[in-house]
Design a protein around this motif. Sequence first.
Motif: not given
Length: 55
Positions: A5-6, A10-15, A18-24
């Motif tokens: 979570c941005k 911690k892990e995002c619970d759907g706030c 934020c979105q899933e962090e893009a893989e490099p």
Amino acid sequence: MAYQCKQMDKECDGCGHCQEEAEPCPNCGGQGYEVQYFLENEWIGCDQCIKRRFI
Ligand SMILES: [Zn+2]
Ligand SMILES: [Zn+2]
């Protein structure tokens, strides 16, 4: 799918902030891409480092 979570450390619970962090990107290392390019099943780059490639 769980992701960081941005807003909180911690892990995002759907706030919704934020979105899933893009893989490099394996080619340029950037995360600001919008398109991933694949050759066969291998991720070879993104729209930030590959503008257009005809195969
Ligand atoms: Zn979140
Ligand atoms: Zn790239």
